[in-house]
Design a protein around this motif. Structure first.
Motif, mmCIF file in Angstrom:
data_model
loop_
_atom_site.group_PDB
_atom_site.id
_atom_site.type_symbol
_atom_site.label_atom_id
_atom_site.label_comp_id
_atom_site.label_asym_id
_atom_site.label_seq_id
_atom_site.Cartn_x
_atom_site.Cartn_y
_atom_site.Cartn_z
ATOM 1 N N ALA A 128 0.833 -1.205 0.000
ATOM 2 C CA ALA A 128 0.000 0.000 0.000
ATOM 3 C C ALA A 128 0.869 1.256 0.000
ATOM 4 C CB ALA A 128 -0.948 -0.003 1.200
ATOM 5 N N GLN A 129 1.963 1.233 0.741
ATOM 6 C CA GLN A 129 2.893 2.372 0.706
ATOM 7 C C GLN A 129 3.459 2.541 -0.705
ATOM 8 O OE1 GLN A 129 3.424 4.713 2.733
ATOM 9 N NE2 GLN A 129 2.806 3.936 4.720
ATOM 10 N N PHE A 130 3.825 1.418 -1.319
ATOM 11 C CA PHE A 130 4.359 1.459 -2.679
ATOM 12 C C PHE A 130 3.313 2.022 -3.645
ATOM 13 C CE2 PHE A 130 5.016 -0.707 -6.795
ATOM 14 C CZ PHE A 130 6.238 -0.167 -7.131
ATOM 15 N N GLY A 131 2.085 1.548 -3.530
ATOM 16 C CA GLY A 131 1.008 2.039 -4.391
ATOM 17 C C GLY A 131 0.773 3.530 -4.224
ATOM 18 N N ARG A 132 0.796 3.992 -2.981
ATOM 19 C CA ARG A 132 0.665 5.429 -2.723
ATOM 20 C C ARG A 132 1.792 6.182 -3.421
ATOM 21 N NH1 ARG A 132 0.753 8.532 1.359
ATOM 22 N NH2 ARG A 132 -1.215 9.589 1.064
ATOM 23 N N GLY A 133 3.004 5.640 -3.340
ATOM 24 C CA GLY A 133 4.136 6.291 -3.984
ATOM 25 C C GLY A 133 3.963 6.409 -5.484
ATOM 26 N N ILE A 134 3.450 5.364 -6.093
ATOM 27 C CA ILE A 134 3.213 5.384 -7.549
ATOM 28 C C ILE A 134 2.217 6.483 -7.902
ATOM 29 C CG2 ILE A 134 2.211 4.095 -9.488
ATOM 30 C CD1 ILE A 134 4.937 3.027 -8.749
ATOM 31 N N VAL A 135 1.112 6.544 -7.170
ATOM 32 C CA VAL A 135 0.086 7.552 -7.453
ATOM 33 C C VAL A 135 0.639 8.954 -7.228
ATOM 34 C CG1 VAL A 135 -2.186 8.445 -6.779
ATOM 35 C CG2 VAL A 135 -1.816 5.982 -6.933
ATOM 36 N N LEU A 136 1.337 9.153 -6.126
ATOM 37 C CA LEU A 136 1.896 10.473 -5.845
ATOM 38 C C LEU A 136 2.922 10.882 -6.893
ATOM 39 C CD1 LEU A 136 2.215 10.088 -1.984
ATOM 40 C CD2 LEU A 136 0.657 11.632 -3.203
ATOM 41 N N ARG A 137 3.706 9.924 -7.364
ATOM 42 C CA ARG A 137 4.671 10.221 -8.430
ATOM 43 C C ARG A 137 3.930 10.655 -9.693
ATOM 44 N NH1 ARG A 137 7.744 5.342 -10.492
ATOM 45 N NH2 ARG A 137 5.821 5.212 -11.649
ATOM 46 N N GLU A 138 2.840 9.975 -10.019
ATOM 47 C CA GLU A 138 2.048 10.338 -11.198
ATOM 48 C C GLU A 138 1.459 11.743 -11.065
ATOM 49 O OE1 GLU A 138 1.523 8.684 -14.151
ATOM 50 O OE2 GLU A 138 3.141 7.430 -13.402
ATOM 51 N N GLN A 139 1.215 12.158 -9.827
ATOM 52 C CA GLN A 139 0.686 13.500 -9.577
ATOM 53 C C GLN A 139 1.802 14.536 -9.456
ATOM 54 O OE1 GLN A 139 -1.712 12.737 -6.002
ATOM 55 N NE2 GLN A 139 -3.550 12.951 -7.254
ATOM 56 N N THR A 140 3.017 14.153 -9.747
ATOM 57 C CA THR A 140 4.227 14.974 -9.636
ATOM 58 C C THR A 140 4.457 15.472 -8.207
ATOM 59 O OG1 THR A 140 3.239 17.103 -10.306
ATOM 60 C CG2 THR A 140 4.106 15.683 -12.077
ATOM 61 N N ARG A 141 4.020 14.697 -7.246
ATOM 62 C CA ARG A 141 4.258 14.984 -5.831
ATOM 63 C C ARG A 141 5.447 14.116 -5.398
ATOM 64 N NH1 ARG A 141 -1.767 14.251 -3.576
ATOM 65 N NH2 ARG A 141 -0.698 14.451 -1.570
ATOM 66 N N PHE A 142 6.607 14.444 -5.969
ATOM 67 C CA PHE A 142 7.766 13.565 -5.905
ATOM 68 C C PHE A 142 8.318 13.366 -4.499
ATOM 69 C CE2 PHE A 142 8.005 15.464 -10.256
ATOM 70 C CZ PHE A 142 7.546 14.346 -10.919
ATOM 71 N N GLU A 143 8.391 14.415 -3.707
ATOM 72 C CA GLU A 143 8.935 14.257 -2.352
ATOM 73 C C GLU A 143 8.052 13.341 -1.511
ATOM 74 O OE1 GLU A 143 10.096 17.935 -0.504
ATOM 75 O OE2 GLU A 143 10.940 18.661 -2.394
ATOM 76 N N GLU A 144 6.745 13.497 -1.636
ATOM 77 C CA GLU A 144 5.824 12.614 -0.919
ATOM 78 C C GLU A 144 5.961 11.171 -1.422
ATOM 79 O OE1 GLU A 144 1.721 14.446 -0.110
ATOM 80 O OE2 GLU A 144 2.584 15.671 -1.732
ATOM 81 N N ALA A 145 6.153 11.031 -2.730
ATOM 82 C CA ALA A 145 6.324 9.700 -3.310
ATOM 83 C C ALA A 145 7.570 9.034 -2.751
ATOM 84 C CB ALA A 145 6.406 9.792 -4.834
ATOM 85 N N VAL A 146 8.670 9.786 -2.685
ATOM 86 C CA VAL A 146 9.918 9.236 -2.144
ATOM 87 C C VAL A 146 9.699 8.768 -0.706
ATOM 88 C CG1 VAL A 146 12.271 9.825 -1.415
ATOM 89 C CG2 VAL A 146 11.455 10.508 -3.677
ATOM 90 N N ASN A 147 8.977 9.551 0.085
ATOM 91 C CA ASN A 147 8.699 9.148 1.472
ATOM 92 C C ASN A 147 7.920 7.835 1.533
ATOM 93 O OD1 ASN A 147 10.036 11.342 2.590
ATOM 94 N ND2 ASN A 147 8.198 12.609 2.597
ATOM 95 N N CYS A 148 6.952 7.679 0.649
ATOM 96 C CA CYS A 148 6.191 6.421 0.610
ATOM 97 C C CYS A 148 7.087 5.257 0.202
ATOM 98 C CB CYS A 148 5.007 6.536 -0.349
ATOM 99 S SG CYS A 148 3.665 7.547 0.271
#
Length: 86
Positions: free
Chosen positions: A26-46
């Motif tokens: 689920a953390q990985f999935g959140r990271g993928i979605v956040l990366r797609e939204q260009t929310r890169f720092e949040e994605a890296v944290n996930c």
């Protein structure tokens, strides 16, 4: 429509993590979605949390590769946009 799908996906991952905070997928999935939204720092944290939670080396390698891409895009957003246009 795509933004709505991303929001729905994030809500689903958040619900899963509320039930099982140790769910690396689920953390990985959140990271993928956040990366797609260009929310890169949040994605890296996930991705960091997913890596910390997962003990399978093959899966951790996958998580690390996605983390590296998000981190690179966070640090060098202009390079990535230039590569897409070039």
């Amino acid at each position: 429509a795509r933004l709505c799908q991303h929001d729905q996906a994030l809500a689903s991952y958040d619900r899963a993590l509320a039930i099982r905070p140790d769910m690396a997928e689920a953390q990985f999935g959140r990271g993928i979605v956040l990366r797609e939204q260009t929310r890169f720092e949040e994605a890296v944290n996930c991705f960091d949390r997913a890596i910390a939670l997962n003990r399978n080396d093959a899966v951790r390698g996958l998580f690390h590769s996605h983390r590296a891409e998000a981190l690179n895009r966070a640090i060098h957003p202009d390079d990535f946009e230039h590569a897409l246009k070039g």
